[in-house]
Every structure is written in C-alpha cells, then in structure tokens.
Write a protein that holds these residues in place. Structure first.
Motif, mmCIF file in Angstrom:
data_model
loop_
_atom_site.group_PDB
_atom_site.id
_atom_site.type_symbol
_atom_site.label_atom_id
_atom_site.label_comp_id
_atom_site.label_asym_id
_atom_site.label_seq_id
_atom_site.Cartn_x
_atom_site.Cartn_y
_atom_site.Cartn_z
ATOM 1 N N SER A 34 54.112 -15.287 94.436
ATOM 2 C CA SER A 34 53.203 -15.313 95.570
ATOM 3 C C SER A 34 52.811 -16.758 95.819
ATOM 4 O O SER A 34 52.611 -17.523 94.882
ATOM 5 C CB SER A 34 51.967 -14.475 95.248
ATOM 6 O OG SER A 34 51.038 -14.533 96.296
ATOM 7 N N MET A 35 52.720 -17.137 97.086
ATOM 8 C CA MET A 35 52.306 -18.491 97.408
ATOM 9 C C MET A 35 50.779 -18.582 97.474
ATOM 10 O O MET A 35 50.203 -19.614 97.199
ATOM 11 C CB MET A 35 52.923 -18.948 98.728
ATOM 12 C CG MET A 35 54.427 -19.118 98.640
ATOM 13 S SD MET A 35 55.166 -19.627 100.188
ATOM 14 C CE MET A 35 54.660 -21.340 100.263
ATOM 15 N N GLU A 36 50.143 -17.505 97.880
ATOM 16 C CA GLU A 36 48.687 -17.436 97.978
ATOM 17 C C GLU A 36 48.297 -15.968 98.015
ATOM 18 O O GLU A 36 49.146 -15.085 98.086
ATOM 19 C CB GLU A 36 48.179 -18.175 99.217
ATOM 20 C CG GLU A 36 48.799 -17.674 100.505
ATOM 21 C CD GLU A 36 48.472 -18.560 101.691
ATOM 22 O OE1 GLU A 36 48.245 -17.983 102.770
ATOM 23 O OE2 GLU A 36 48.455 -19.787 101.552
ATOM 24 N N GLU A 37 47.003 -15.696 97.996
ATOM 25 C CA GLU A 37 46.532 -14.315 98.046
ATOM 26 C C GLU A 37 47.029 -13.639 99.326
ATOM 27 O O GLU A 37 47.145 -14.279 100.375
ATOM 28 C CB GLU A 37 45.001 -14.303 98.023
ATOM 29 C CG GLU A 37 44.425 -12.931 97.837
ATOM 30 C CD GLU A 37 42.909 -12.964 97.719
ATOM 31 O OE1 GLU A 37 42.295 -11.949 98.058
ATOM 32 O OE2 GLU A 37 42.361 -13.995 97.289
ATOM 33 N N ASP A 38 47.338 -12.366 99.250
ATOM 34 C CA ASP A 38 47.837 -11.580 100.379
ATOM 35 C C ASP A 38 49.184 -12.076 100.893
ATOM 36 O O ASP A 38 49.468 -12.044 102.097
ATOM 37 C CB ASP A 38 46.821 -11.527 101.526
ATOM 38 C CG ASP A 38 45.593 -10.714 101.163
ATOM 39 O OD1 ASP A 38 45.719 -9.808 100.311
ATOM 40 O OD2 ASP A 38 44.525 -10.978 101.725
ATOM 41 N N SER A 39 50.030 -12.550 99.981
ATOM 42 C CA SER A 39 51.404 -12.910 100.343
ATOM 43 C C SER A 39 52.317 -12.536 99.180
ATOM 44 O O SER A 39 51.882 -12.460 98.034
ATOM 45 C CB SER A 39 51.529 -14.401 100.664
ATOM 46 O OG SER A 39 51.457 -15.186 99.486
ATOM 47 N N TYR A 53 53.524 -12.143 104.456
ATOM 48 C CA TYR A 53 52.105 -12.467 104.368
ATOM 49 C C TYR A 53 51.301 -11.538 105.270
ATOM 50 O O TYR A 53 51.789 -11.056 106.276
ATOM 51 C CB TYR A 53 51.851 -13.930 104.748
ATOM 52 C CG TYR A 53 52.006 -14.211 106.221
ATOM 53 C CD1 TYR A 53 50.877 -14.316 107.042
ATOM 54 C CD2 TYR A 53 53.261 -14.340 106.808
ATOM 55 C CE1 TYR A 53 51.010 -14.560 108.404
ATOM 56 C CE2 TYR A 53 53.405 -14.581 108.161
ATOM 57 C CZ TYR A 53 52.274 -14.694 108.945
ATOM 58 O OH TYR A 53 52.411 -14.923 110.297
#
Length: 126
Positions: A34-39, A53
């Motif tokens: 994951s690159m960031e939350e919610d992705s 995302y």
C-alpha cells in the motif's frame, strides 16, 4: 527520460474493501502493499503493477482504464467466467464483439468491469 521508466496504472475505487475482494476473488490477485491508507498496490507480470485508491470518482470513466496481455485469451476468459466475471458486448463503429470478444488484424480482446465500474480488458496479439 520517461520512456525507460516503469509505469503503473491507477484505478479509483468507491469502496477499497470491495475492490480488494474483487481483485482477489475474481482475478486471483493479492495486494503486494500500500502506498498510503485507503490504497492497494498490486504487482503483475514483467515488473508491471497497478494502484487502486479510494475516491468518490470511481466508475465515471467510459473508456478502457487498464488491460493485460495474454497468450491465450480463450483460456483466461474461461477462468474468469468460472469466477463470476461477466464480459461486455459492444457494437460500435470499428468495434463489435461476439460472445465478449472483438477480433481484428492486431489480435483479439475482451472487456469487463471491476467491482467499481472501471473498464478493464484482456488482449491477445495476433
């Protein structure tokens, strides 16, 4: 400059958990990170990948957003159909499908929607 750089597709999802379930259960692909939350990041063949995302903009594009190349379109379609994937039929100028498959001098292709309404395709070159 960019011609030698790796690329990734980026797809929107209204519901990231629903998208995760679709890519796992229907396409057999697990997130690789994951690159960031919610992705969710996915890795595919030959160093390619895509990012999904969460956003409210999902499903609004009316064009193919991502595709895979295969050596055996019929086999891939059969496997995906057995997992519940439904292929789209089109009848536009320059593009007509039969049983979900468009055939041309360049090869053949099929399109389907993911859980978020994104248009995806599979292509087999001639």
């Amino acid at each position: 400059m960019l011609k030698d750089s790796a690329i990734i597709a980026v797809l929107p999802a209204k519901d990231i958990n629903r998208a995760r379930d679709f890519y796992r259960d229907k396409l057999g692909i697990e997130p690789s990170g994951s690159m960031e939350e919610d992705s969710l990041m996915y890795t595919c063949g030959k160093g390619t990948g895509f990012l999904v995302y969460q956003t409210d903009n999902a499903g609004s594009a009316k064009n193919t957003q991502m595709g895979w190349e295969t050596d055996n379109l019929d086999k891939e379609m059969g496997d995906l159909r057995s997992r519940g994937v439904r292929f789209e039929d089109y009848d536009f100028p320059g593009l007509k499908t039969e049983n979900g498959v468009a055939t041309s001098d360049w090869g053949k292709a099929a399109w389907f929607l993911d859980s978020e309404g994104n248009i995806l395709n599979i292509t087999q070159r001639a």
